[in-house]
Design an enzyme around this catalytic site. Sequence first.
Site, PDB file in Angstrom:
ATOM      1  N   PRO A   2       0.831  -1.206   0.000  1.00 35.22           N
ATOM      2  CG  PRO A   2      -0.813  -1.575   1.607  1.00 35.22           C
ATOM      3  CD  PRO A   2       0.508  -2.100   1.118  1.00 35.22           C
ATOM      4  CD  GLU A   3       2.268   3.645  -4.541  1.00 33.56           C
ATOM      5  OE1 GLU A   3       2.632   4.834  -4.570  1.00 33.56           O
ATOM      6  OE2 GLU A   3       2.329   2.890  -5.527  1.00 33.56           O
ATOM      7  CE  LYS A  52       5.426   3.203   0.221  1.00 31.71           C
ATOM      8  NZ  LYS A  52       6.187   2.262  -0.615  1.00 31.71           N
ATOM      9  NE  ARG A 286       8.919  -2.583  -6.005  1.00 24.53           N
ATOM     10  CZ  ARG A 286       8.124  -1.837  -5.226  1.00 24.53           C
ATOM     11  NH1 ARG A 286       8.598  -1.267  -4.126  1.00 24.53           N
ATOM     12  NH2 ARG A 286       6.863  -1.650  -5.554  1.00 24.53           N
TER      13      ARG A 286
END
Length: 302
Positions: A2-3, A52, A286
């Site tokens: 989740p951002e 976060k 990423r």
Amino acid sequence: MPEGHSVHRLARQLDDVFAGEVLRVSSPQGRFTAGAALLDGRELLEATAHGKQLFARFAGEQILRVHLGLYGAFGFGGDQGFRGASSIGAPRRIGEKEAYDDGTPVAYDGPPEPVGHVRMRLVSEHGWADLRGPSVCEVLTVPEAEAVRGRLGPDPLGADTAAGEEEFLRRIGATGTVIAAALMNQALIAGVGNIYRAEALFRAGLDPWARGRDLPVPVVRRLWQDICALMADGVRDGRIITTRAPDRADPEAPVWPDHAYYTYQRQGQPCLICRTPIGLAELAARKLYWCPACQPRTGRSA
């Protein structure tokens, strides 16, 4: 993972349904038993987010810190007075699943038996929240919590975005890291994940491999301001939508999910602006998505 917008929504949800309540706190899974004992029977005073990271302050100066990581999620339930999202966290394939109170009476005589590996359960008079799969779930003192916050960069969703902007300018201007990696470094800017990173760089027309210190100050300033606006929209809408209406391939089609992004997970598809195939590369372990034409290499990158 989740951002930042999702964690801010989570903090708001916890505040809405639990702030001011004395909670029963347990660890059905058993991995948070000692921490739960420190919080059990205490009033939740407020829940906040920084990037976060979630911080929930309890009476007695106990701070619950949660980082959802890749797999963490909160699930909620309760009576008709227990408003808000039914699930916030990961995995989130097409956004948070939400179920808001419509005024219909709901029978409630306590939480159900825990299902699966529930790390922490919060229970009030009107409902409960179950936390599963977080990377971090711990109880900190106030100084310990402040030390964690101190290691984080400015939050685009913070209360003082002007001060955050100046700090972002300072940190980006001092780093030799390429901007695509810098935006994922929570010590430089807190809350940006892979989607916001790719989309903000595209909207700014920035070469992902340009070094932070090589970017002109006005460019970095506009980047911060756009990230602030995009993430604020994410808090409001509960999902990330970065495309501008004139750029969408089908203005009549629903925006979510097929018309929500310019580059993210669109590798090989035509750019919405120039029709060049969207590129895919690996950067700092990423996936990075970008348009080679709209975000040309500047010659000042690694």
